[in-house]
Design a protein around this motif. Structure first.
Motif, PDB file in Angstrom:
ATOM      1  N   GLY A 127       3.476   5.539   4.568  1.00 20.25           N
ATOM      2  CA  GLY A 127       3.859   4.133   4.451  1.00 20.25           C
ATOM      3  C   GLY A 127       5.363   3.965   4.383  1.00 20.25           C
ATOM      4  O   GLY A 127       5.924   3.033   4.977  1.00 20.25           O
ATOM      5  N   SER A 141     -10.091  -3.560   9.512  1.00 25.91           N
ATOM      6  CA  SER A 141      -8.939  -3.218   8.682  1.00 25.91           C
ATOM      7  C   SER A 141      -7.727  -2.868   9.531  1.00 25.91           C
ATOM      8  O   SER A 141      -6.594  -3.286   9.240  1.00 25.91           O
ATOM      9  N   TRP A 188      -7.334   6.768   6.445  1.00 25.31           N
ATOM     10  CA  TRP A 188      -6.318   6.245   5.530  1.00 25.31           C
ATOM     11  C   TRP A 188      -4.910   6.601   6.003  1.00 25.31           C
ATOM     12  O   TRP A 188      -4.007   5.752   5.975  1.00 25.31           O
ATOM     13  N   VAL A 231      -4.131  -3.804   6.697  1.00 21.41           N
ATOM     14  CA  VAL A 231      -2.815  -3.747   7.340  1.00 21.41           C
ATOM     15  C   VAL A 231      -3.006  -3.536   8.840  1.00 21.41           C
ATOM     16  O   VAL A 231      -3.706  -2.615   9.266  1.00 21.41           O
ATOM     17  N   THR A 250       2.546  -2.765   1.422  1.00 18.47           N
ATOM     18  CA  THR A 250       1.162  -2.845   0.937  1.00 18.47           C
ATOM     19  C   THR A 250       0.691  -1.555   0.302  1.00 18.47           C
ATOM     20  O   THR A 250      -0.010  -1.569  -0.731  1.00 18.47           O
ATOM     21  N   THR A 251       1.095  -0.415   0.873  1.00 21.52           N
ATOM     22  CA  THR A 251       0.501   0.846   0.421  1.00 21.52           C
ATOM     23  C   THR A 251       1.466   1.830  -0.208  1.00 21.52           C
ATOM     24  O   THR A 251       1.017   2.808  -0.807  1.00 21.52           O
ATOM     25  N   GLU A 262       5.113  -3.880   6.847  1.00 20.15           N
ATOM     26  CA  GLU A 262       3.984  -4.360   6.049  1.00 20.15           C
ATOM     27  C   GLU A 262       3.224  -3.212   5.379  1.00 20.15           C
ATOM     28  O   GLU A 262       2.776  -3.331   4.243  1.00 20.15           O
ATOM     29  N   ARG A 263       3.118  -2.097   6.091  1.00 20.59           N
ATOM     30  CA  ARG A 263       2.372  -0.980   5.508  1.00 20.59           C
ATOM     31  C   ARG A 263       3.099  -0.412   4.300  1.00 20.59           C
ATOM     32  O   ARG A 263       2.446  -0.058   3.309  1.00 20.59           O
ATOM     33  N   ARG A 264       4.437  -0.337   4.383  1.00 19.58           N
ATOM     34  CA  ARG A 264       5.178   0.175   3.222  1.00 19.58           C
ATOM     35  C   ARG A 264       5.020  -0.766   2.043  1.00 19.58           C
ATOM     36  O   ARG A 264       4.798  -0.316   0.908  1.00 19.58           O
ATOM     37  N   ALA A 321      -4.488   3.334   7.574  1.00 18.26           N
ATOM     38  CA  ALA A 321      -4.525   2.689   6.252  1.00 18.26           C
ATOM     39  C   ALA A 321      -5.832   1.941   6.071  1.00 18.26           C
ATOM     40  O   ALA A 321      -5.886   0.883   5.424  1.00 18.26           O
ATOM     41  N   SER A 330      -2.439  -2.180  12.379  1.00 17.08           N
ATOM     42  CA  SER A 330      -1.843  -0.944  12.863  1.00 17.08           C
ATOM     43  C   SER A 330      -1.168  -1.167  14.216  1.00 17.08           C
ATOM     44  O   SER A 330      -1.725  -1.843  15.090  1.00 17.08           O
TER      45      SER A 330
END
Length: 384
Positions: free
Chosen positions: A116, A30, A73, A37, A126-127, A122-124, A77, A39
């Motif tokens: 995020g 992950s 998390w 996402v 997606t999450t 991408e993290r913002r 994430a 990291s």
């Protein structure tokens, strides 16, 4: 053991290791972008978090997995540890503790949204967007939690059904014991009312005959009949005591020691048998149940001799062993063929059952010289 059972045992033995490897590998996949996402953190830090999540998955306590789920998390994430933690919470937690877990999961989800937004990219996307954050919360927390609750409820139901079945089985066994006890008490009452009454009359008439008879032979025979009847009454009282005790009366059994064997031999000699007693080994304390069983073996052997070979020579041997007593009754061929009394043939059957219930062994059969041998080994255990 079948092949399937062996495979299941092997799988159960290796399940914790497989679970740890699965959580660690999923967390790594992950964080590296294969399953979630990607990291930007160093791979060494990702590896540490992944290994810590795998170790927490098999920890004996629950809080390491919850901490690993929160760190995984918020930092990476990564959801594997959170999914496992939610599932275990559904299985094990109830009431306030389950509500506390849901509150904590909601707080971590909100912090994840804040992280995020701060990280961006991408993290913002997606999450941290509203729809994605809600969907992730449902998939990561709600669904595993519901699955755990269903499994926990199923386990509780099965446990309740198992307890109920065991309780019903215990009640059935108790009912069967009560029925058997009542039947034993009924048999004891009938034996007392019928057999004891008849034998008592026999003893009374024999005593009267002993007093009024003029011929010495008649007096002697009447005395023998009276003493035999009194011994039969004593034996009958012992049997009734066994039945009443098993029926829950609490009536103690009359004591029966090995000295009673001497009385059996004396009665048999008075009845005309040629009996020789031999003892081997060093006598020691003998529990009452063992003494009663040995007494019954000798009694049955002498009774069979009186029935089937009344003129034969008899040897009664008691061999004292460290772990038991061996009782042997052996007679030679009868000097008066055709003098045998009729019998049902059930005495040895009941005696064998009694000895085997005591944990011993019994053998009986004719000898090469035309006689008969009865041998019983009774272990030294308290058979009260």
């Amino acid at each position: 053991m079948t092949t399937r059972a062996a495979l299941l045992r092997r799988a159960e033995r290796h399940t914790p290791l497989l679970l740890a490897a699965l959580v660690a590998a999923s967390t790594w996949a992950s964080a590296t972008g294969a399953l979630g996402v990607r990291s930007p953190l160093p791979r060494l830090l990702v590896l540490v978090v992944a290994l810590a999540s795998g170790a927490a998955a098999v920890a004996a306590r629950r809080w390491p997995l919850v901490a690993a789920a929160a760190v995984g998390w918020l930092v990476l994430a990564a959801a594997p540890a959170a999914v496992l933690a939610s599932w275990r919470a559904g299985v094990a937690l109830r009431g306030r503790r389950l509500a506390a877990y849901l509150l904590g999961a909601g707080v971590v989800a909100l912090l994840g949204v804040a992280v995020g937004v701060a990280v961006g990219g991408e993290r913002r996307l997606t999450t941290a967007t509203g729809a994605n954050a809600a969907a992730l919360f449902v998939w990561v927390v709600v669904f595993p939690l519901v699955a755990g609750l269903w499994i926990g409820a199923r386990r509780d139901t099965l446990a309740a059904l198992r307890d109920r079945a065991e309780r019903v089985e215990r009640e059935q066994e108790a009912h069967a014991d009560r029925v058997r006890a009542e039947e034993r008490a009924r048999i004891a009452r009938e034996m007392h009312d019928v057999v004891a009454h008849r034998v008592s009359l026999m003893v009374v008439h024999a005593g009267a005959l002993e007093v009024t008879a003029a011929e010495p032979a008649t007096v002697e025979a009447a005395a023998l009949i009276r003493s035999t009847g009194r011994a039969a009454l004593t034996d009958l009282r012992e049997v009734l005591g066994v039945l009443r005790q098993r029926a829950g009366d609490g009536t103690p059994l009359p004591p029966t020691g090995l000295d009673a064997v001497d009385e059996l031999i004396r009665e048999s000699r008075a009845a005309g048998l040629r009996v020789d007693r031999r003892d081997e080994g060093t006598p020691g304390p003998v529990p009452g149940g063992v003494a009663r069983t040995v007494h019954r073996v000798v009694q049955e052997g002498l009774t069979n001799v009186r029935k089937h070979a009344p003129a034969a020579a008899v040897t009664v041997r008691l061999r004292h062993l460290p772990d038991g007593i061996e009782a042997v009754v052996r007679n030679g061929p009868s000097a008066r063929p055709g003098a045998a009394l009729p019998g049902a043939g059930l005495g040895l059957v009941g005696l064998r059952e009694r000895v085997e219930l005591a944990g011993g062994r019994l053998s009986a059969g004719p000898t090469d010289d035309g006689g008969f041998l009865l041998r019983a080994l009774v272990p030294m255990a308290d058979l009260t």
